[in-house]
Design a protein around this motif. Structure first.
Motif, PDB file in Angstrom:
ATOM      1  N   UNK A  32      -5.020  41.310  -2.303  1.00  0.00           N
ATOM      2  CA  UNK A  32      -5.016  39.843  -2.304  1.00  0.00           C
ATOM      3  C   UNK A  32      -6.451  39.350  -2.084  1.00  0.00           C
ATOM      4  N   UNK A  33      -6.684  38.097  -2.443  1.00  0.00           N
ATOM      5  CA  UNK A  33      -8.022  37.527  -2.258  1.00  0.00           C
ATOM      6  C   UNK A  33      -8.438  37.566  -0.786  1.00  0.00           C
ATOM      7  N   UNK A  34      -7.524  37.242   0.108  1.00  0.00           N
ATOM      8  CA  UNK A  34      -7.906  37.244   1.531  1.00  0.00           C
ATOM      9  C   UNK A  34      -8.260  38.654   2.004  1.00  0.00           C
ATOM     10  N   UNK A  35      -7.547  39.669   1.512  1.00  0.00           N
ATOM     11  CA  UNK A  35      -7.896  41.051   1.876  1.00  0.00           C
ATOM     12  C   UNK A  35      -9.267  41.421   1.307  1.00  0.00           C
ATOM     13  N   UNK A  36      -9.558  40.925   0.114  1.00  0.00           N
ATOM     14  CA  UNK A  36     -10.876  41.181  -0.477  1.00  0.00           C
ATOM     15  C   UNK A  36     -11.968  40.481   0.348  1.00  0.00           C
ATOM     16  N   UNK A  37     -11.657  39.273   0.814  1.00  0.00           N
ATOM     17  CA  UNK A  37     -12.613  38.559   1.668  1.00  0.00           C
ATOM     18  C   UNK A  37     -12.894  39.376   2.929  1.00  0.00           C
ATOM     19  N   UNK A  38     -11.842  39.920   3.521  1.00  0.00           N
ATOM     20  CA  UNK A  38     -11.956  40.757   4.726  1.00  0.00           C
ATOM     21  C   UNK A  38     -12.835  41.979   4.413  1.00  0.00           C
ATOM     22  N   UNK A  39     -12.575  42.582   3.256  1.00  0.00           N
ATOM     23  CA  UNK A  39     -13.348  43.760   2.834  1.00  0.00           C
ATOM     24  C   UNK A  39     -14.833  43.414   2.719  1.00  0.00           C
ATOM     25  N   UNK A  40     -15.126  42.303   2.064  1.00  0.00           N
ATOM     26  CA  UNK A  40     -16.528  41.915   1.883  1.00  0.00           C
ATOM     27  C   UNK A  40     -17.198  41.670   3.227  1.00  0.00           C
ATOM     28  N   UNK A  41     -16.466  40.997   4.121  1.00  0.00           N
ATOM     29  CA  UNK A  41     -17.054  40.596   5.387  1.00  0.00           C
ATOM     30  C   UNK A  41     -17.151  41.750   6.385  1.00  0.00           C
ATOM     31  N   UNK A  42     -16.131  42.615   6.389  1.00  0.00           N
ATOM     32  CA  UNK A  42     -16.070  43.629   7.450  1.00  0.00           C
ATOM     33  C   UNK A  42     -16.246  45.050   6.952  1.00  0.00           C
ATOM     34  N   UNK A  43     -16.332  45.234   5.668  1.00  0.00           N
ATOM     35  CA  UNK A  43     -16.669  46.552   5.133  1.00  0.00           C
ATOM     36  C   UNK A  43     -15.500  47.424   4.745  1.00  0.00           C
ATOM     37  N   UNK A  44     -14.299  47.132   5.261  1.00  0.00           N
ATOM     38  CA  UNK A  44     -13.111  47.933   4.941  1.00  0.00           C
ATOM     39  C   UNK A  44     -11.961  46.991   4.607  1.00  0.00           C
ATOM     40  N   UNK A  45     -11.024  47.473   3.794  1.00  0.00           N
ATOM     41  CA  UNK A  45      -9.803  46.693   3.563  1.00  0.00           C
ATOM     42  C   UNK A  45      -8.983  46.674   4.848  1.00  0.00           C
ATOM     43  N   UNK A  46      -8.293  45.584   5.145  1.00  0.00           N
ATOM     44  CA  UNK A  46      -7.510  45.550   6.379  1.00  0.00           C
ATOM     45  C   UNK A  46      -6.243  46.409   6.266  1.00  0.00           C
ATOM     46  N   UNK A  47      -5.855  47.019   7.392  1.00  0.00           N
ATOM     47  CA  UNK A  47      -4.533  47.656   7.448  1.00  0.00           C
ATOM     48  C   UNK A  47      -3.488  46.532   7.426  1.00  0.00           C
TER      49      UNK A  47
END
Ligand code: ACO
Length: 428
Positions: A86-101
């Motif tokens: 999802x876009x929000x998971x991608x945002x998390x990935x960009x910001x924090x370096x990993x996809x969220x669990x």
């Protein structure tokens, strides 16, 4: 950082030789400074208008190989992210370096949802705009105005505070964008709906009328979410560079993001999808395509949505978008401009001018046709781009703020003006 080679240069002015270390395929421009003709000489500069061949930072966020048409966020191919995240998971990935669990993803979505409201005074601010104000102008201004609502955002070195502004900016972008639209339409503002997804809530704030609850079409909701993902980051492009440059002065992230959005507004950047639609309308019919192509080749006009500073074979985002178009048109009906776009693409990809100039459809060529089919007015296109790009701007801003090598951004110039002269007409 390992030295992989040495560049040996000889200055023909002095006959002196220098050894410049090569690290990660680059020399440091500052190493040129030692090359002087005299002790009081400033030293050699590199001249690079529009920074065509200058790396301004080291970054671990986005990888692009323009020759091969590769785009990856944090190592993941854009094709996989577009299909499965999802876009929000991608945002998390960009910001924090990993996809969220799974649990992290739910908590992150809840955190963003919690911040979608804007202060009621923001509405009054938007009300002050003329009825035909461009929504991108309203967006740029309201992003900047948010800085006055959160003065604590000035503490840019405080990681917890930084995090709070990041969430607020991602959360409030759809609200500001939809409010800008509704102001132009003379419609009452529709407030965020916490039960909906990020994209679904945005559609609700755009289109909700008298119904108690707006239910977005799941195909359109998913398509929009994917379009946001495709726009989420693109390494050191014009708007991201603006974000980093303004951020380098330690301005708060709202001010920096407003500058980034202003850069995105330009027709050569995020304004291009708007220009594509205007161009397709101007062409009017498939029969007029060959004549238009001739005008492009004569240099009278540019083929908007074609060409890219980095991609020289194809833009991988354009390929994905073409697939989304089919899904969207199955719901909305076919956009008649699609036939003109397909014919333009067909002729251009076969034409010597476009082949030799390495001009291919970019992300903007088809996105506008999809947005129009979904009911968005042309002026909203760059606004949609800005919503998608916000996580990328913020990730790049964070990275810049944490980079010990970064300082306030301050390029040099080659002065070409007058020598010393005086008001009495004398010189020197
Ligand atoms: N139509 C016709 N000719 C073009 C086009 C185009 N869209 N783009 C580049 N060219 C030609 C130029 O005229 C130039 O030709 P010449 O060497 O014979 O003089 C050559 O290709 C190189 O062009 P530049 O402008 O130097 O290329 P640059 O890398 O600086 O520009 C840009 C890239 C701005 C994207 C350009 O291709 C363009 O203006 N495209 C149209 C606008 C557009 O679609 N922008 C969206 C970009 S993607 C994004 O921001 C998400």
């Amino acid at each position: 950082m390992t030295i992989t080679g040495i560049l040996q240069v000889t200055d023909s002015r002095t006959g002196r030789s220098y050894e410049l270390p090569i690290i990660d395929g680059a020399i440091r421009a500052i190493d040129l400074r030692q090359i002087k003709v005299a002790d009081d000489d400033f030293g050699l500069l590199s001249y690079d208008p529009a920074l065509l061949n200058t790396a301004s930072c080291r970054s671990a966020i986005t990888f692009i190989d323009g020759e091969k048409g590769i785009l990856r966020y944090r190592g993941y191919p854009i094709e996989e992210l577009a299909r499965r995240a999802s876009f929000l998971d991608v945002a998390y990935l960009l910001l924090r370096g990993e996809l969220p669990a799974k649990e992290e993803s739910a908590a992150w979505a809840a955190e963003v949802t919690n911040h979608t409201y804007v202060h009621e005074n923001v509405k009054k601010f938007i009300d002050g705009f003329h009825h035909d104000a461009h929504p991108m102008g309203i967006l740029v201004s309201t992003i900047a105005a948010l800085s006055t609502f959160y003065p604590e955002a000035k503490a840019v070195s405080d990681p917890a505070g930084q995090q709070e502004q990041v969430v607020r900016l991602i959360a409030k972008m759809p609200t500001l964008a939809a409010f800008a639209y509704r102001h132009a339409m003379g419609l009452p503002y529709a407030y965020p709906d916490d039960e909906l997804s990020y994209a679904g809530n945005f559609l609700s704030m755009m289109w909700k009328m008298t119904e108690p609850r707006y239910r977005p079409d799941p195909v359109l909701e998913h398509a929009l979410d994917t379009l946001f993902t495709l726009h989420a980051d693109h390494e050191q492009n014009c708007s991201t560079s603006a974000m980093r440059v303004v951020g380098s002065s330690r301005a708060d992230p709202y001010s920096a993001a407003a500058a980034a959005a202003a850069a995105l507004y330009g027709p050569l950047h995020g304004g291009a999808n708007e220009q594509v639609l205007r161009m397709l309308n101007q062409i009017g019919s498939v029969d007029n395509v060959p004549a238009y192509i001739e005008r492009v080749k004569r240099g009278d006009v540019r083929l908007m949505g074609f060409g890219h500073r980095v991609y020289k074979n194809f833009d991988p985002r354009a390929t994905i978008i073409k697939g989304i178009a089919d899904e969207v048109f199955a719901v909305t009906g076919r956009n008649p401009l699609l036939d003109i776009a397909l014919e333009l693409e067909r002729i251009a990809l076969d034409d010597e001018y476009f082949v030799s100039h390495k001009l291919y459809p970019n992300v903007d060529f088809y996105s506008g046709i999809i947005y129009q089919a979904m009911g968005f007015p042309v002026a909203m296109f760059p606004v949609l781009f800005a919503i998608g790009r916000m996580p990328g701007w913020l990730a790049q801003w964070q990275e810049g703020a944490a980079d010990p090598e970064q300082k306030i951004s301050r390029p040099r110039q080659i002065y070409t003006g007058h020598g010393l002269r005086h008001l009495d007409g004398t010189a020197g």
